[in-house]
Design an enzyme around this catalytic site. Structure first.
Site, PDB file in Angstrom:
ATOM      1  N   GLU A   1      -5.406  16.637 -11.494  1.00  0.00           N
ATOM      2  CA  GLU A   1      -5.661  16.889 -13.032  1.00  0.00           C
ATOM      3  C   GLU A   1      -7.014  16.750 -13.236  1.00  0.00           C
ATOM      4  O   GLU A   1      -7.589  16.349 -13.865  1.00  0.00           O
ATOM      5  CB  GLU A   1      -5.036  15.759 -13.906  1.00  0.00           C
ATOM      6  CG  GLU A   1      -4.863  15.996 -15.413  1.00  0.00           C
ATOM      7  CD  GLU A   1      -4.170  15.024 -16.104  1.00  0.00           C
ATOM      8  OE1 GLU A   1      -4.826  14.526 -16.927  1.00  0.00           O
ATOM      9  OE2 GLU A   1      -2.860  15.215 -16.088  1.00  0.00           O
TER      10      GLU A   1
ATOM     11  N   GLU B   1       9.568  18.291 -24.427  1.00  0.00           N
ATOM     12  CA  GLU B   1       8.475  18.703 -23.293  1.00  0.00           C
ATOM     13  C   GLU B   1       8.987  20.058 -23.135  1.00  0.00           C
ATOM     14  O   GLU B   1       8.073  20.730 -22.344  1.00  0.00           O
ATOM     15  CB  GLU B   1       8.860  17.606 -22.089  1.00  0.00           C
ATOM     16  CG  GLU B   1       8.274  16.403 -22.390  1.00  0.00           C
ATOM     17  CD  GLU B   1       6.794  16.057 -22.379  1.00  0.00           C
ATOM     18  OE1 GLU B   1       6.058  17.018 -21.850  1.00  0.00           O
ATOM     19  OE2 GLU B   1       6.445  14.966 -22.911  1.00  0.00           O
TER      20      GLU B   1
ATOM     21  N   ASN C   1      -0.743  18.309 -20.906  1.00  0.00           N
ATOM     22  CA  ASN C   1      -1.123  17.504 -22.002  1.00  0.00           C
ATOM     23  C   ASN C   1      -1.179  17.831 -23.508  1.00  0.00           C
ATOM     24  O   ASN C   1      -1.387  17.211 -24.294  1.00  0.00           O
ATOM     25  CB  ASN C   1      -2.617  16.545 -21.815  1.00  0.00           C
ATOM     26  CG  ASN C   1      -2.356  15.648 -20.432  1.00  0.00           C
ATOM     27  OD1 ASN C   1      -1.470  14.843 -20.151  1.00  0.00           O
ATOM     28  ND2 ASN C   1      -3.252  16.001 -19.456  1.00  0.00           N
TER      29      ASN C   1
ATOM     30  N   HIS D   1      -0.118  15.783 -26.536  1.00  0.00           N
ATOM     31  CA  HIS D   1      -0.089  14.311 -26.047  1.00  0.00           C
ATOM     32  C   HIS D   1      -1.348  13.685 -26.541  1.00  0.00           C
ATOM     33  O   HIS D   1      -1.187  12.418 -26.631  1.00  0.00           O
ATOM     34  CB  HIS D   1      -0.205  14.338 -24.463  1.00  0.00           C
ATOM     35  CG  HIS D   1       1.275  14.739 -23.891  1.00  0.00           C
ATOM     36  ND1 HIS D   1       1.897  15.931 -24.293  1.00  0.00           N
ATOM     37  CD2 HIS D   1       2.139  13.944 -23.281  1.00  0.00           C
ATOM     38  CE1 HIS D   1       3.221  15.975 -23.569  1.00  0.00           C
ATOM     39  NE2 HIS D   1       3.426  14.812 -23.027  1.00  0.00           N
TER      40      HIS D   1
ATOM     41  N   HIS E   1       0.531  10.821 -27.985  1.00  0.00           N
ATOM     42  CA  HIS E   1       0.513   9.100 -27.247  1.00  0.00           C
ATOM     43  C   HIS E   1      -0.137   8.334 -28.261  1.00  0.00           C
ATOM     44  O   HIS E   1       0.326   7.184 -28.145  1.00  0.00           O
ATOM     45  CB  HIS E   1      -0.437   9.330 -26.050  1.00  0.00           C
ATOM     46  CG  HIS E   1       0.309   9.734 -25.079  1.00  0.00           C
ATOM     47  ND1 HIS E   1      -0.332   9.998 -23.650  1.00  0.00           N
ATOM     48  CD2 HIS E   1       1.720   9.882 -24.694  1.00  0.00           C
ATOM     49  CE1 HIS E   1       0.606  10.251 -22.805  1.00  0.00           C
ATOM     50  NE2 HIS E   1       1.850  10.278 -23.404  1.00  0.00           N
TER      51      HIS E   1
ATOM     52  N   ARG F   1      -4.345  21.599 -14.583  1.00  0.00           N
ATOM     53  CA  ARG F   1      -3.263  20.532 -14.902  1.00  0.00           C
ATOM     54  C   ARG F   1      -3.211  19.931 -16.350  1.00  0.00           C
ATOM     55  O   ARG F   1      -2.160  19.305 -16.725  1.00  0.00           O
ATOM     56  CB  ARG F   1      -3.060  19.713 -13.992  1.00  0.00           C
ATOM     57  CG  ARG F   1      -2.016  18.563 -14.117  1.00  0.00           C
ATOM     58  CD  ARG F   1      -1.545  17.591 -12.796  1.00  0.00           C
ATOM     59  NE  ARG F   1      -0.535  16.718 -13.259  1.00  0.00           N
ATOM     60  CZ  ARG F   1       0.197  15.937 -12.302  1.00  0.00           C
ATOM     61  NH1 ARG F   1      -0.126  16.120 -11.246  1.00  0.00           N
ATOM     62  NH2 ARG F   1       1.162  15.347 -12.713  1.00  0.00           N
TER      63      ARG F   1
ATOM     64  N   LYS G   1       6.336  23.344 -14.910  1.00  0.00           N
ATOM     65  CA  LYS G   1       5.428  22.206 -14.558  1.00  0.00           C
ATOM     66  C   LYS G   1       5.082  22.226 -12.898  1.00  0.00           C
ATOM     67  O   LYS G   1       3.787  22.123 -12.714  1.00  0.00           O
ATOM     68  CB  LYS G   1       6.025  20.916 -14.910  1.00  0.00           C
ATOM     69  CG  LYS G   1       5.304  19.833 -14.617  1.00  0.00           C
ATOM     70  CD  LYS G   1       5.761  18.481 -14.971  1.00  0.00           C
ATOM     71  CE  LYS G   1       4.838  17.409 -14.836  1.00  0.00           C
ATOM     72  NZ  LYS G   1       5.241  16.046 -15.496  1.00  0.00           N
TER      73      LYS G   1
ATOM     74  N   ARG H   1       0.567  -1.272   0.113  1.00  0.00           N
ATOM     75  CA  ARG H   1      -0.025   0.024   0.133  1.00  0.00           C
ATOM     76  C   ARG H   1       0.864   1.108   0.161  1.00  0.00           C
ATOM     77  O   ARG H   1       0.376   2.352   0.433  1.00  0.00           O
ATOM     78  CB  ARG H   1      -1.121   0.105   1.202  1.00  0.00           C
ATOM     79  CG  ARG H   1      -1.970  -1.146   1.091  1.00  0.00           C
ATOM     80  CD  ARG H   1      -3.063  -0.833   2.030  1.00  0.00           C
ATOM     81  NE  ARG H   1      -4.331  -1.906   1.857  1.00  0.00           N
ATOM     82  CZ  ARG H   1      -4.282  -2.973   2.675  1.00  0.00           C
ATOM     83  NH1 ARG H   1      -3.586  -3.009   3.483  1.00  0.00           N
ATOM     84  NH2 ARG H   1      -5.189  -3.810   2.497  1.00  0.00           N
TER      85      ARG H   1
ATOM     86  N   HIS I   1       9.300   8.768 -26.834  1.00  0.00           N
ATOM     87  CA  HIS I   1       8.101   9.648 -26.576  1.00  0.00           C
ATOM     88  C   HIS I   1       8.525  11.362 -26.967  1.00  0.00           C
ATOM     89  O   HIS I   1       7.413  11.549 -27.679  1.00  0.00           O
ATOM     90  CB  HIS I   1       8.346   9.811 -24.884  1.00  0.00           C
ATOM     91  CG  HIS I   1       7.366  10.558 -24.184  1.00  0.00           C
ATOM     92  ND1 HIS I   1       5.921  10.176 -24.508  1.00  0.00           N
ATOM     93  CD2 HIS I   1       7.312  11.789 -23.823  1.00  0.00           C
ATOM     94  CE1 HIS I   1       5.267  11.160 -23.789  1.00  0.00           C
ATOM     95  NE2 HIS I   1       6.196  12.159 -23.385  1.00  0.00           N
TER      96      HIS I   1
ATOM     97  N   LYS J   1       2.971  11.518 -11.584  1.00  0.00           N
ATOM     98  CA  LYS J   1       2.135  10.566 -12.066  1.00  0.00           C
ATOM     99  C   LYS J   1       3.038   9.192 -12.235  1.00  0.00           C
ATOM    100  O   LYS J   1       4.080   9.302 -12.770  1.00  0.00           O
ATOM    101  CB  LYS J   1       2.066  11.125 -13.841  1.00  0.00           C
ATOM    102  CG  LYS J   1       0.633  11.960 -13.750  1.00  0.00           C
ATOM    103  CD  LYS J   1       0.481  12.358 -15.208  1.00  0.00           C
ATOM    104  CE  LYS J   1      -0.796  13.207 -15.265  1.00  0.00           C
ATOM    105  NZ  LYS J   1      -0.929  13.861 -16.682  1.00  0.00           N
TER     106      LYS J   1
END
Length: 344
Positions: free
Chosen positions: A216, A169, A224, A227, A231, A220, A206, A105, A247, A127
């Site tokens: 998000e 980025e 993206n 992306h 992506h 936020r 950021k 956990r 990427h 993330k």
């Protein structure tokens, strides 16, 4: 930027962090590249520790590799007072953080990013995740690292292609939040980039956005930008043997396509679009897209995490330096943007 340390203080701060907190055990997570090139630099700053090497690359950011990490932690009897040190790029940081967040956990993890991409993006913001069934970051949780230690010396271990991947980025941060920096760097160019200055500035962009919206739910989402398309492009090319993209290379495609969508919707001027396209063309070699590639990319849009009720929600530019989120786009519009990218 609390708990983010930059060179030259990064390695001494990491050493103090590990020695002062009485962790029960320490795991250094590496791939074959960071074990060879980066671990020797870091080793002198480390107390007694375990070392686990996993295979590099996005293709290995999977449940199977995660099971290898969890098995190692279990066999070494790590308890909840152990710590995972993620020494690597975005794949190591995403997956190492994900595994630490789920093991018993949640145990402590810290990021020591070794690529420009990880330094300015992946290691900051909390993330974590892995790919699943071919979809990028399909499984994951929000879990902040306890600290991030950014040492620009690691950039000297990277080929130019990896540096350019991370640079996408940095460009994204300028386009969504810093028009002045974009205009300055557009004139300076990639080869004259001052990483000691640009990395902290990019991280600050950021960090401010993440602090305002950690999970998000709103602003936020602008992180993206590039992306939604990027992506989808990246996921598709991972299935094309010998044509895989890094990427940032896929995100560079996305930045152009989503800038074009912004112009088509009347948010971005033609002159601004042209400046973006010209700058991107100076840095990145164009990805060749055949009609069958575009057809193969489009289905991946349906799994974008910003979608709601099957509506593709995109981040667009309302001028350079200002992004707007939750902008609906159609598959047909994205298809036209990819076709535009191919001919521009």
């Amino acid at each position: 930027m609390e708990n983010i340390f930059f060179s030259p203080e990064a390695l001494p701060e990491l050493q103090e962090f590990l020695r002062s907190r009485a962790f029960s055990q320490i795991l250094i997570l590496v791939d074959e590249n960071t074990r060879r090139d980066c671990y020797p630099i870091l080793k002198k700053a480390l107390p007694e520790h375990h070392l686990l090497q996993i295979p590099s690359g996005e293709a290995n950011k999977t449940l199977g590799t995660s099971e290898t990490i969890w098995q190692f932690l279990t066999e070494k009897a790590f308890d909840r007072w152990g710590v995972v040190v993620n020494l690597g790029g975005g794949v190591i940081g995403d997956m190492g953080g994900f595994c630490a967040a789920l093991y018993k956990r949640g145990i402590t993890f810290v990021n020591v990013p070794t690529t420009l991409l990880a330094m300015v993006d992946a290691s900051v913001g909390g993330k974590t995740g892995i790919d699943f069934l071919g979809f990028k970051n399909q499984l994951g949780v929000f879990q902040e690292p306890r600290a991030v230690f950014i040492h620009s010396l690691f950039l000297e271990t990277l080929p130019a292609r990896q540096i350019k991947s991370g640079y996408a980025e940095v460009i994204k941060h300028w386009l969504i939040a810093d028009a002045a920096a974009f205009e300055t760097q557009r004139l300076v160019g990639f080869l004259a980039a001052d990483w000691q200055k640009l990395i902290p500035e990019s991280v600050e962009v950021k960090s401010k956005i993440v602090k305002a919206d950690p999970l998000e739910k709103g602003v936020r989402k602008i992180l993206n930008f590039g992306h939604t398309v990027g992506h989808a492009v990246e996921s598709y090319f991972l299935t094309q043997l010998g044509r895989e993209l890094l990427h940032g290379e896929a995100i560079a495609v996305g930045l152009v396509c989503e800038s074009y969508l912004s112009e088509q919707k009347g948010l971005l001027s033609q002159a601004e679009l042209s400046r973006i396209e010209t700058f991107m063309a100076m840095v990145y070699e164009k990805v060749k897209l055949k009609p069958e590639d575009i057809a193969g990319i489009l289905p991946y849009l349906q799994q974008d995490k910003k979608n709601r009720n099957a509506v593709i929600n995109c981040v667009l530019l309302e001028g350079i330096g200002k992004a707007v989120y939750d902008q609906p786009v159609t598959v047909a519009e994205v298809e036209r943007s990819l076709q535009y990218y191919q001919i521009v």
